[in-house]
Design an enzyme around this catalytic site. Structure first.
Site, mmCIF file in Angstrom:
data_model
loop_
_atom_site.group_PDB
_atom_site.id
_atom_site.type_symbol
_atom_site.label_atom_id
_atom_site.label_comp_id
_atom_site.label_asym_id
_atom_site.label_seq_id
_atom_site.Cartn_x
_atom_site.Cartn_y
_atom_site.Cartn_z
ATOM 1 N N CYS A 160 -14.145 -3.548 14.049
ATOM 2 C CA CYS A 160 -13.034 -2.681 14.526
ATOM 3 C C CYS A 160 -13.725 -1.459 15.045
ATOM 4 O O CYS A 160 -14.355 -0.608 14.466
ATOM 5 C CB CYS A 160 -11.982 -2.521 13.261
ATOM 6 S SG CYS A 160 -10.931 -1.357 13.374
ATOM 7 N N CYS A 210 2.529 14.698 8.168
ATOM 8 C CA CYS A 210 2.410 13.612 9.059
ATOM 9 C C CYS A 210 3.487 13.210 9.506
ATOM 10 O O CYS A 210 3.225 11.896 10.105
ATOM 11 C CB CYS A 210 1.396 12.640 8.069
ATOM 12 S SG CYS A 210 2.560 12.130 6.737
#
Length: 460
Positions: A170, A412
């Site tokens: 990843c 967020c």
């Protein structure tokens, strides 16, 4: 018999329809937004400014969902995705967009939320502060153990589903963690294979200093994981410990409700802005230390020298310790008692015990705590870092009633931030600065720090 009821107009779109659309916007989940005869069409793949041929897969009451067949006009900001499973894996949404365009878009997302939800007519939003290299930044990865194909593979969930996309590496996680994937996926011994077979998820967290802890989540305490723990530690460079987390609380739980350290240590140490943090594997901690450091720098440049700070949703003390090191006396409140214990450890680690007080409790019930009431009454600045759902009216009303001079709100989720800022505005606060930070490059998420100041003309 003739009905007087109005006949609903026939929908312009139907499943299977094929059409060419211009796309003008992007949702935070990565879907592009187009229109056909006044109807909204969402589609993964296109970018704003692009045109493409789509086929309609779903028709909902207020929108339709299309599938991209061909781009007929590309944006100059289109980029080549650097991950081979981009578009299938649900981890990233905008790798196909240049990083400069991502930063500009996130600034616009914040501004739009403030206007549409918050009711601010012309909010000034700073340019999004990003990273020099927006890759290999995540210090935590959560792998799914998939046995659906008859052999055990590790991967991430497919976009908008619980199907698993197998991966071998990843590029978004720290290189150390990415290298772990192959080692975890192909243990050499039968003991290691048994441990992998018993796992539901594997969660790894690393520090910028190069140490990591790896957690195997299983349904029940796993003897297989305990037996293979030393083998995995030897195979994973920098591994400081192996943990067995068990008894997940639900089908979507990544970690269990209980855990045991089966080898080494259950925590790592991270340093951000000269502050040391001990971080247990199961604790919440920001996934991008480089951007946390940028937030620290931003606050340091703009916050006045305050003597008393109230830190709400303080977690493991990330921002409490920052303010304390600047000389403030900080009172932190956090619902999770384990995080409060970790905050106290972190304060001791940095020699800031005398400057900090941490209590466990629900933030919205702080009026029932005498010490919290004193801190609320005396603080010069309240710092909020709530979960995605935002704060609540009880907490915001308490801040306003106490006439806290300055409120700094780290969020967020621009939507819940805009909602809460609107509430504070009605309580006598003015919006001062709004600064987005790219905590999650290549995704639709954005972190925002908004500062508010109590209007001097506000009534008592």
């Amino acid at each position: 018999m003739t009905s007087n009821a109005e006949t609903k107009p026939e929908r312009a779109l139907g499943v299977g329809a094929r059409l060419e659309l211009d796309f003008h916007d992007l949702l935070t989940n990565g879907q592009a937004v187009g229109r056909h005869d006044g109807e909204v069409v969402f589609c993964f793949g296109p970018l704003p400014g692009e045109r493409g041929i789509v086929t309609i897969d779903q028709v909902k009451p207020k929108y339709a969902v299309g599938r991209l067949l061909e781009l007929t006009r590309s944006s100059p900001d289109r980029a080549e995705p650097f991950c081979p499973v981009f578009g299938a894996c649900g981890g990233c949404q905008v790798q196909h967009w240049s990083y400069a365009a991502q930063l500009t878009w996130k600034q616009r997302v914040v501004r739009d939320a403030l206007q549409r939800i918050g009711g601010f007519s012309n909010p000034i939003v700073g340019d999004t502060i990003g990273m020099p290299d927006p890759r290999a930044y995540r210090n935590k990865m959560s792998l799914v153990v998939d046995r659906a194909a008859g052999n055990t593979r590790l991967g991430f969930y497919r976009q908008r589903s619980h199907d698993v996309v197998p991966i071998d590496a990843c590029p978004i996680v720290m290189p150390q963690l990415s290298d772990y994937i192959a080692e975890l996926q192909h243990p050499e011994s039968s003991t290691g294979k048994d441990a992998l077979a018993s796992a539901l998820h594997i969660v790894a967290r690393a520090s910028s200093q190069g140490t990591a802890v790896v957690t195997f989540t299983t349904s029940r305490p796993s003897n297989a994981v305990a037996r293979a723990a030393r083998e995995f530690m030897d195979a994973l460079p920098g591994s400081a410990g192996i943990i067995n987390s068990y008894d997940p609380g639900g089908a979507n739980a990544i970690l269990g409700r209980h855990e045991r350290v089966v080898a080494g240590s259950g925590e790592i140490e991270e340093t951000i802005g000269g502050i040391r943090y001990r971080v247990p594997a199961s604790s919440f901690f920001q996934v991008n230390p480089a951007i946390v450091d940028r937030i620290f720098a931003y606050i340091d440049e703009r916050a006045a020298r305050v003597e008393r700070v109230l830190d709400l949703y303080c977690g493991v003390g990330t921002f409490s310790l920052f303010f304390a090191r600047r000389g403030a006396t900080v009172f932190g409140i956090e619902e999770r008692s384990a995080a409060v214990a970790e905050a106290r450890v972190n304060a001791e680690l940095n020699g800031l015990t005398e400057k900090t007080t941490f209590v466990a409790g629900r933030v919205e019930q702080m009026r029932g705590n005498a010490d919290a009431q004193t801190a609320l009454r005396d603080c010069q600045l309240a710092f909020l870092d709530p979960p995605r759902k935002g704060s609540d009216e009880a907490t915001l009303s308490a801040l306003a009633s106490a006439r806290v001079p300055s409120i700094w709100y780290l969020s967020c989720d621009p939507a819940t931030l805009a909602r809460d800022l609107k509430f504070l505005t009605a309580k006598g606060y003015g919006l001062d600065t709004v600064q987005p930070f790219d905590m999650f490059p290549q995704t639709g998420h954005v972190e925002v720090l908004a500062t508010m100041r109590r209007n001097s003309s506000s009534p008592e």
